[in-house]
Design an enzyme around this catalytic site. Structure first.
Site, PDB file in Angstrom:
ATOM      1  N   LYS A   1       0.852  -4.141   0.992  1.00  0.00           N
ATOM      2  CA  LYS A   1      -0.207  -4.118   1.997  1.00  0.00           C
ATOM      3  C   LYS A   1      -1.042  -5.406   1.986  1.00  0.00           C
ATOM      4  O   LYS A   1      -1.736  -5.699   2.952  1.00  0.00           O
ATOM      5  CB  LYS A   1      -1.084  -2.891   1.823  1.00  0.00           C
ATOM      6  CG  LYS A   1      -0.323  -1.609   2.152  1.00  0.00           C
ATOM      7  CD  LYS A   1      -1.224  -0.447   2.462  1.00  0.00           C
ATOM      8  CE  LYS A   1      -0.418   0.743   2.943  1.00  0.00           C
ATOM      9  NZ  LYS A   1       0.528   1.273   1.924  1.00  0.00           N
TER      10      LYS A   1
HETATM   11  C1  PLP Z   1       1.737   1.935   2.301  1.00  0.00           C
HETATM   12  C2  PLP Z   1       2.835   1.980   1.308  1.00  0.00           C
HETATM   13  C3  PLP Z   1       4.154   2.367   1.653  1.00  0.00           C
HETATM   14  C4  PLP Z   1       4.516   2.836   3.045  1.00  0.00           C
HETATM   15  O1  PLP Z   1       4.467   1.814   3.994  1.00  0.00           O
HETATM   16  P1  PLP Z   1       4.407   2.177   5.541  1.00  0.00           P
HETATM   17  O2  PLP Z   1       4.296   0.882   6.245  1.00  0.00           O
HETATM   18  O3  PLP Z   1       3.180   3.046   5.711  1.00  0.00           O
HETATM   19  O4  PLP Z   1       5.645   2.918   5.870  1.00  0.00           O
HETATM   20  C5  PLP Z   1       5.137   2.320   0.678  1.00  0.00           C
HETATM   21  N1  PLP Z   1       4.852   1.945  -0.583  1.00  0.00           N
HETATM   22  C6  PLP Z   1       3.614   1.574  -0.957  1.00  0.00           C
HETATM   23  C7  PLP Z   1       3.368   1.190  -2.368  1.00  0.00           C
HETATM   24  C8  PLP Z   1       2.566   1.562  -0.036  1.00  0.00           C
HETATM   25  O5  PLP Z   1       1.332   1.202  -0.425  1.00  0.00           O
END
Ligand code: PLP
Length: 435
Positions: A107
């Site tokens: 993120k």
């Molecule tokens: C947010 C997140 C996901 C999922 O990603 P999306 O874009 O919401 O599908 C997977 N793994 C981790 C560690 C995350 O923080």
């Protein structure tokens, strides 16, 4: 560059407006009006390009003339100041490590790029921007870190008192500078309700420039296109087709990949892999999207029962289920399977997976079994194993070493403002502290 709502009931807007608004007034999500295309020679040049060069060239397709090249260069250099290695585990399996940013999860890519885009757009206007985020833990820390120290922007975080982990709370409350943490006497849902209410409040709108930094912002999606190209550029045998396994929750990460393919990346297929929250793989099977309450799992950042980017995926394929199935292969896995693959991969490759990435590896294994054609797999590693040390220890008996940048937070003093669960107080706080 023009953007339109997936619901097509709002006017087309500039990138600037799409980024500062977050979602469209009709409740839809912003998508490019016209899909750009990379120049024909791009794939041929790819192997020689660095991550930042890819980000500049691909990014420019989506920012158009709204962001001058030297500004985009600066945004890219500041946002992506960490490595993005592709680790090869076996002849056919590669792991793209997206967890080397400040909060140890993918993120950081979206949050850091969006923050700097907002900084540029708001500097142009000369206003001060207030970013409000409700968080149950992880999103808040990525967003807060991303905006830390950016001039002209202050961030107000709402988090539920007593309901985040100690490490998460430290990451939210120890930054200082332009980041304020409000420790709300209420639940995460209360935090979200107050944040939403402030975004539509006319009195606040008249006196502040207020925006949210939630995950549906197009500014967070664009940078999630870059690393798909970067992964392919690092393959030792690029002539063997590579599929991506994407551990998914809200499907923003996967949507980035689908956009990469649409603008010219050669990928035969994507593997959408989930934990027990399997509404998307179910949709691929049945053709019906049936949202439901989320289930708690050990890969909790993927515990989503109504994925927000579903609207973007059907929009991208014009609602054509066959076309979606052609590009995306879906599967889901239990916590037991997840723990087992973490154990097996450590044993066989001496490589430690976090539980989210483990769901990705399971997806690749299942795909490879059913599609024996000569392909290689790239699994997106979405979090550092140290973020989920308890689960890693349970699966492998090993305790991952805590990286310096995570450990550093734990020693710092918590600075938060205990806050009542009332909108009037929040309104007053936002107005009185706006300088
Ligand atoms: C947010 C997140 C996901 C999922 O990603 P999306 O874009 O919401 O599908 C997977 N793994 C981790 C560690 C995350 O923080």
């Amino acid at each position: 560059m023009k953007y339109r709502s997936t619901l097509r009931r709002s006017p087309e807007v500039s990138l600037r407006e799409a980024v500062l608004r977050g979602s469209a007034p009709d409740g839809g999500l912003y998508m490019p009006v016209e899909m750009p295309r990379l120049p024909a020679d791009f794939q041929g040049r790819l192997a020689k390009l660095s991550f930042q060069e890819i980000a500049r060239e691909v990014g420019a397709l989506f920012t158009g003339d709204e962001v001058p090249p030297q500004i985009l260069r600066k945004i890219v250099a500041e946002a992506f100041n960490f490595p993005v290695p592709l680790v090869t585990l076996s002849e056919r399996l590669h792991i793209l490590e997206l967890f080397h940013g400040p909060t140890l999860a993918f993120k950081d890519f979206g949050a850091r790029f969006m923050a700097r885009l907002m900084e540029y757009f708001v500097q142009e206007s000369g206003n001060q921007l207030t970013v409000i985020v409700a968080t149950s833990g992880d999103t808040g820390s990525a967003v807060a870190q991303a905006f830390l120290g950016l001039p002209g922007i202050r961030v107000v975080i709402l988090y539920p008192a007593g309901r985040v982990s100690v490490a998460q709370e430290k990451q939210l409350t120890t930054l200082g500078q332009n980041i304020t943490a409000l420790e709300l006497a209420g639940s995460f849902d209360d935090c979200q309700r107050l944040a939403k209410q402030s975004l539509v409040d006319p009195e606040l709108a008249a006196r502040l420039t207020l925006t949210s930094a939630n995950s549906i912002n197009i500014g967070r999606l664009i940078p999630q296109i870059f690393y798909y190209f970067h992964a392919v550029s690092q393959l030792r045998l690029p002539e063997i087709p590579a599929v991506f396994a994407v551990p998914s929750g809200n499907f923003g990460n996967l949507t980035g990949g689908l956009l990469a393919k649409r603008i010219g990346l050669r990928v035969p297929q994507f593997i959408a892999t989930t934990n027990a929250n399997d509404v998307f793989p179910e949709f691929l099977r049945s053709g019906n999207m049936i949202p439901r309450a989320s289930r708690h799992t050990i890969s909790n950042a993927m515990d989503v029962g109504n994925p927000s980017n579903f609207a973007r995926i059907v929009d991208l394929y014009d609602n054509d289920l066959q076309a979606i199935r052609h590009d995306i292969w879906g599967c889901s896995f239990s916590d037991e399977e997840t723990l087992r693959v973490m154990h097996d991969v450590e044993l066989r490759h001496q490589y430690v997976l976090d539980p989210h990435t483990a769901v990705g590896v399971l997806g690749w294994q299942s795909y490879a079994k059913q599609n024996p054609a000569a392909t290689q797999g790239i699994v997106l590693a979405t979090a550092h194993p140290a973020k989920f040390a308890e689960t890693v220890a349970r699966a492998t008996g090993l305790r991952p070493e805590m990286p310096e940048r995570l450990a550093a937070f734990l020693g710092r003093p918590k600075k938060s403002i205990p806050f009542p669960n009332r909108f009037a107080q929040l309104q007053e706080f936002l107005l009185s502290t706006n300088s």
